[in-house]
Design a protein around this motif. Sequence first.
Motif, PDB file in Angstrom:
ATOM      1  N   ARG A 129       0.958  -1.084  -0.015  1.00  0.00           N
ATOM      2  CA  ARG A 129      -0.108  -0.104  -0.089  1.00  0.00           C
ATOM      3  C   ARG A 129       1.084   1.131   0.009  1.00  0.00           C
ATOM      4  O   ARG A 129       1.926   1.283   0.526  1.00  0.00           O
ATOM      5  CB  ARG A 129      -0.896  -0.117   1.320  1.00  0.00           C
ATOM      6  CG  ARG A 129      -2.018  -1.037   1.228  1.00  0.00           C
ATOM      7  CD  ARG A 129      -2.786  -0.925   2.278  1.00  0.00           C
ATOM      8  NE  ARG A 129      -2.154  -1.195   3.549  1.00  0.00           N
ATOM      9  CZ  ARG A 129      -2.460  -0.547   4.776  1.00  0.00           C
ATOM     10  NH1 ARG A 129      -3.404   0.093   4.902  1.00  0.00           N
ATOM     11  NH2 ARG A 129      -1.759  -1.079   5.710  1.00  0.00           N
ATOM     12  N   ALA A 130       0.180   2.168  -0.397  1.00  0.00           N
ATOM     13  CA  ALA A 130       0.995   3.647  -0.793  1.00  0.00           C
ATOM     14  C   ALA A 130       0.192   4.715  -0.463  1.00  0.00           C
ATOM     15  O   ALA A 130      -0.960   4.661  -0.936  1.00  0.00           O
ATOM     16  CB  ALA A 130       1.827   3.536  -1.925  1.00  0.00           C
ATOM     17  N   GLY A 131       0.631   5.828  -0.110  1.00  0.00           N
ATOM     18  CA  GLY A 131      -0.036   7.090   0.053  1.00  0.00           C
ATOM     19  C   GLY A 131      -0.837   7.231   1.253  1.00  0.00           C
ATOM     20  O   GLY A 131      -0.997   6.654   2.294  1.00  0.00           O
ATOM     21  N   ASP A 132      -1.991   7.915   0.856  1.00  0.00           N
ATOM     22  CA  ASP A 132      -3.025   8.338   1.715  1.00  0.00           C
ATOM     23  C   ASP A 132      -3.910   6.884   2.137  1.00  0.00           C
ATOM     24  O   ASP A 132      -4.447   7.077   3.428  1.00  0.00           O
ATOM     25  CB  ASP A 132      -4.143   9.228   0.988  1.00  0.00           C
ATOM     26  CG  ASP A 132      -3.651  10.739   1.165  1.00  0.00           C
ATOM     27  OD1 ASP A 132      -2.587  11.198   1.613  1.00  0.00           O
ATOM     28  OD2 ASP A 132      -4.452  11.583   0.911  1.00  0.00           O
ATOM     29  N   CYS A 133      -3.815   5.917   1.497  1.00  0.00           N
ATOM     30  CA  CYS A 133      -4.600   4.767   2.014  1.00  0.00           C
ATOM     31  C   CYS A 133      -3.906   4.076   3.025  1.00  0.00           C
ATOM     32  O   CYS A 133      -4.456   3.207   3.759  1.00  0.00           O
ATOM     33  CB  CYS A 133      -4.980   3.840   0.672  1.00  0.00           C
ATOM     34  SG  CYS A 133      -3.589   3.079   0.256  1.00  0.00           S
ATOM     35  N   VAL A 134      -2.604   4.538   3.245  1.00  0.00           N
ATOM     36  CA  VAL A 134      -1.879   4.123   4.340  1.00  0.00           C
ATOM     37  C   VAL A 134      -2.303   5.077   5.732  1.00  0.00           C
ATOM     38  O   VAL A 134      -2.510   4.604   6.692  1.00  0.00           O
ATOM     39  CB  VAL A 134      -0.377   4.195   4.328  1.00  0.00           C
ATOM     40  CG1 VAL A 134       0.389   3.634   5.573  1.00  0.00           C
ATOM     41  CG2 VAL A 134       0.075   3.343   3.025  1.00  0.00           C
ATOM     42  N   ALA A 135      -1.904   6.413   5.421  1.00  0.00           N
ATOM     43  CA  ALA A 135      -2.572   7.327   6.437  1.00  0.00           C
ATOM     44  C   ALA A 135      -2.441   8.884   5.656  1.00  0.00           C
ATOM     45  O   ALA A 135      -1.597   9.002   4.958  1.00  0.00           O
ATOM     46  CB  ALA A 135      -1.353   7.617   7.293  1.00  0.00           C
ATOM     47  N   PRO A 136      -3.419   9.277   5.678  1.00  0.00           N
ATOM     48  CA  PRO A 136      -3.627  10.456   4.837  1.00  0.00           C
ATOM     49  C   PRO A 136      -2.774  11.456   5.093  1.00  0.00           C
ATOM     50  O   PRO A 136      -2.821  12.080   6.320  1.00  0.00           O
ATOM     51  CB  PRO A 136      -5.132  10.956   4.872  1.00  0.00           C
ATOM     52  CG  PRO A 136      -5.871   9.626   5.286  1.00  0.00           C
ATOM     53  CD  PRO A 136      -5.062   9.067   6.341  1.00  0.00           C
ATOM     54  N   ARG A 137      -1.906  12.008   4.341  1.00  0.00           N
ATOM     55  CA  ARG A 137      -0.787  13.190   4.876  1.00  0.00           C
ATOM     56  C   ARG A 137      -0.698  14.241   3.549  1.00  0.00           C
ATOM     57  O   ARG A 137      -1.876  14.609   3.219  1.00  0.00           O
ATOM     58  CB  ARG A 137       0.627  12.451   5.132  1.00  0.00           C
ATOM     59  CG  ARG A 137       0.643  11.612   6.189  1.00  0.00           C
ATOM     60  CD  ARG A 137       1.575  10.300   6.253  1.00  0.00           C
ATOM     61  NE  ARG A 137       1.006   9.412   5.164  1.00  0.00           N
ATOM     62  CZ  ARG A 137       1.776   8.232   4.558  1.00  0.00           C
ATOM     63  NH1 ARG A 137       2.978   8.194   4.938  1.00  0.00           N
ATOM     64  NH2 ARG A 137       1.308   7.358   4.052  1.00  0.00           N
ATOM     65  N   THR A 138       0.394  14.381   3.085  1.00  0.00           N
ATOM     66  CA  THR A 138       0.506  15.360   1.918  1.00  0.00           C
ATOM     67  C   THR A 138       0.951  14.679   0.682  1.00  0.00           C
ATOM     68  O   THR A 138       1.469  13.478   0.503  1.00  0.00           O
ATOM     69  CB  THR A 138       1.457  16.255   2.248  1.00  0.00           C
ATOM     70  OG1 THR A 138       2.914  16.047   2.315  1.00  0.00           O
ATOM     71  CG2 THR A 138       1.003  16.913   3.830  1.00  0.00           C
ATOM     72  N   VAL A 139       1.342  15.445  -0.408  1.00  0.00           N
ATOM     73  CA  VAL A 139       1.746  14.844  -1.659  1.00  0.00           C
ATOM     74  C   VAL A 139       3.164  14.159  -1.527  1.00  0.00           C
ATOM     75  O   VAL A 139       3.391  13.327  -2.154  1.00  0.00           O
ATOM     76  CB  VAL A 139       1.755  16.096  -2.580  1.00  0.00           C
ATOM     77  CG1 VAL A 139       2.512  15.602  -3.961  1.00  0.00           C
ATOM     78  CG2 VAL A 139       0.398  16.604  -2.910  1.00  0.00           C
TER      79      VAL A 139
END
Length: 628
Positions: free
Chosen positions: A597-607
Amino acid sequence: MSALTGPAEIAGRTTPSRVLFGPHETNLGRGRMLSDRHVAYYAARAAGGAGIVVTETASVHDSDWPYERAPLAALCGPGWSSIADSCRPHGTLVLAGLGHAGSQGSSAFGQSALWAPSRVPDVASRELPMELEDAEIHALVEGFRESAKLAAESGMDGVELDAGQYSLLRQFASALTNQRGDTYGGDKSMLLREVLGAVREAVGDRIIGLRLSCDELAPWAGLTPEQAAVLAGDLAASVDYLVPVRGSAMSGSATRPDLHTEPGFNLDLCRRITEAVEGRTLTVLQGSVVDPAQAQQALDDGVASLVEMTRAQIADPDLVAKVRAGAAPRPCVLSNQKCRVRDNRNPIVACIGEPRSGHETEDPALDGADEPREVLVIGGGPAGLEAARVLAMRGHRVELRERSERLGGMLRVAAEVGGRARLAKLADWLEGEVRRLGVHVSTGTEVTDVPGGAIVATGSVAGPRNYAVHGGTVVDVVDLLNGVELPDGPVVVADPVGDFVGVGVAELLAAGGKPTAIISQDQVIGTQLALTGDLADANTRLQQAGVTLAKRSLLREVHAGHVVLEDVFTAERRELPCAVLVHCGHRLPDTLPGAVRAGDCVAPRTVHEAILDGRRAALAVVRERALV
Ligand SMILES: Cc1cc2nc3c(=O)[nH]c(=O)nc-3n(C[C@H](O)[C@H](O)[C@H](O)COP(=O)(O)O)c2cc1C
Ligand code: SF4
């Protein structure tokens, strides 16, 4: 016509391009020495075609220690040598940035009084500095001389001296800070001329560049463009190039503005200084120059002979090489989110779109080819796009599926926030690269069963609302930005996060003519904007737009026609008129089980984290293959 990517002559030396990588704080140092991280950072820009690299400004005297990892010139010899050795094979000229921050430094590290021409407290720190006496002025001039000599002996092609926004040399040149009754007060450029004379003796025919504040944005006493034109004319014969910059202690955010200020904002100022020096020295255009076409146009128009593109080369170290090859560099969107390192966390320089910047010694290079395999990437936001891009670059056959009709995910939504339209350029670039590299893209397709080995980058959903809704209308910020129509009447923005979202949405609504209020539990609206340097400007913009600022307030209830707020200190409750509430709270992962998994689906953060995660996920897939 001078090509941006073509050579230039300067003081008998030839640069491979007209693009300068300017001096900036990186926090890459080891103690007060330049480190192997610096070497790799600068070498990457030289390999990418930079014409001139100016290293991080080093303090010329130990009375100056402006931030923890600020280089001290006396300790920089080995670092300068290594940087020169690593950049020279690419033809890039390497100059040592030299300066003294004076009253704009910090006494926290040096634990001694700050140096200044006069006892004028700094606008930011409010600390009262000591007034220099003749012996200290002499020591300062000798500090510049000795530092320049060491730079030359270390193999540097020359030096760039700092009389820009944060410098003791500017403090002497300006009536804002120089109130002396002696000759240094009567002739405010005397110190500058003495320093230039000493440095010339030290470096001989090597290059001397001068970064000069030419508009302090304080016309009541500071340097104005008119005065700067005269000063530049006087100094022209003593320097090989001049970089006119704007700003002073009075105008912190003007030094390195974010995306609310137009790129190339110093064009007129630079043109004026170029005219004033009448060809006796070269000039360098500086100031949010991030678009190669704008840089080329400035050269074509005779605005300058060289162009500083610092953030543009943090965003893409290969900028010049790519422009030369007709390829699109990764754009700098002027977010100031990762390359502005002067904050209380002391972070290392990086870029939201190029996380390897500043991390060249530890993050793997992305080039190289693998035995091709098929990889499915689910989600076409920045995390999925970056994963697909990296995999395709390394020769894999990649399928990218996105459930909505367009690629770019939340990055495109973020670009709809007031003042943040430039963010779309990064989405455009990622999408363009993915398509150019032959990734098989399908939009409007939902994946429910995740096959093994797939990368999941499915983004985020709206998070919980910790207030009671008894009536009225509540709209999630993403729905608003996706075009949901709001009912007439006052809008209230609930912003428990305090970053670019709530503030930008309030600005957008107010600009659209809506009576707007913003709620924050903090004493100041948009507290997180301190990290990008936009905090003061953002509050000014909100006030100018007539936005009601409900500070120190917790949102407790939403009703038809009003919301109920509770004061965080007194628990007193009050009502605020509200036809519609826009919810800007934290988001939650929207994820599928299994896989990488990668990105916001791990933890919503920034670009930045989305792109970093996407890249790591791609490399994890590559590594797994290598192990098989
Ligand atoms: C309305 C809104 C505005 C945002 N603005 C920014 C921003 O200005 N800069 C940023 O780095 N992230 C911003 N974010 C977060 C990123 O958009 C988000 O972390 C990223 O797109 C996630 O990518 P992924 O879906 O591929 O994981 C914003 C999020 C929302 C909901
Ligand atoms: S972090 Fe933002 S401002 Fe800094 S280089 Fe990257 S895109 Fe540009």
